[in-house]
Design an enzyme around this catalytic site. Sequence first.
Site, PDB file in Angstrom:
ATOM      1  N   LYS A  47       0.289  -1.098  -0.240  1.00  0.00           N
ATOM      2  CA  LYS A  47      -0.309  -0.186  -0.151  1.00  0.00           C
ATOM      3  C   LYS A  47       1.038   1.013  -0.060  1.00  0.00           C
ATOM      4  CE  LYS A  47      -4.401   0.875   2.611  1.00  0.00           C
ATOM      5  NZ  LYS A  47      -4.821   0.064   3.720  1.00  0.00           N
TER       6      LYS A  47
HETATM    7  O1  G3P Z   1      -7.241   0.853   6.403  1.00  0.00           O
HETATM    8  C1  G3P Z   1      -8.568   2.125   5.226  1.00  0.00           C
HETATM    9  C2  G3P Z   1      -9.124   2.950   6.033  1.00  0.00           C
HETATM   10  O2  G3P Z   1     -10.368   2.365   5.654  1.00  0.00           O
HETATM   11  C3  G3P Z   1      -9.716   3.144   6.989  1.00  0.00           C
HETATM   12  O3  G3P Z   1     -10.785   3.496   7.501  1.00  0.00           O
HETATM   13  O4  G3P Z   1     -12.826   4.230   8.846  1.00  0.00           O
HETATM   14  O5  G3P Z   1     -10.411   4.480   9.329  1.00  0.00           O
HETATM   15  O6  G3P Z   1     -11.320   5.854   7.871  1.00  0.00           O
HETATM   16  P1  G3P Z   1     -11.396   4.557   8.426  1.00  0.00           P
END
Ligand code: G3P
Length: 220
Positions: A83
């Site tokens: 990533k």
């Molecule tokens: O891992 C990337 C993404 O899905 C993060 O989500 O909930 O931290 O905005 P969030």
Amino acid sequence: MKFFLDTANLDELKKGARWGMVDGVTTNPSLIAKEGRPIEEQVRLICDIVDGDISAEVVSTEISAMVQEGKGLARIHKNVVVKCPLTRDGIEATAALSKEGIRVNVTLCFSPGQALLAAKAGAYIVSPFVGRVDDIGWVGMDLVRSIIQIYKNYGFKTQVLAASMRSPTHVLESALAGAHIATMPFKVLDMLFNHPLTDKGLEQFLKDWAKVFQETPAGR
Ligand code: G3P
């Protein structure tokens, strides 16, 4: 549509895998740090549980360090997808790694223009963050819809992974939009099972059964 779990927690992954609902895993530096083990060790443990794409994110921010770190992450296991953040260096690293056959998930994507850069760099996956766009008062799902349309217009092969899912509705809307993958916290996967009519219906079936039969078939 593939379901990925957005977690590095082994118990959550084991439970989701038992349900047969985990096609892959996404992690990020925050999620890895939460579990307290070095990333190589944590990712290896995740690969033992889930046989699918496992995203592991670089923490370097400069092109050559990113490429070197990405190569190291890719060596952990054949299922690792590296990533890279959607920065200038991240996009350059994406192109360099992709040219060497290393699959890259371009993360922290918040605009369709950024998603175009990821596709042109040869990204395997792009991750638009739906919930975080909603958080600032915009419509996160519009981002997913626009990216899918743009990629279709030009035949880009980059898969659209709807990330930052906060609710089952986000998952459903991503599916309606045609996202290849939705990555969700365990809580959201668990919530997808819920419907009050399922609970009510089952309760009634069991009551009706018990009126006539004393035991369940398993107890015979
Ligand atoms: O891992 C990337 C993404 O899905 C993060 O989500 O909930 O931290 O905005 P969030």
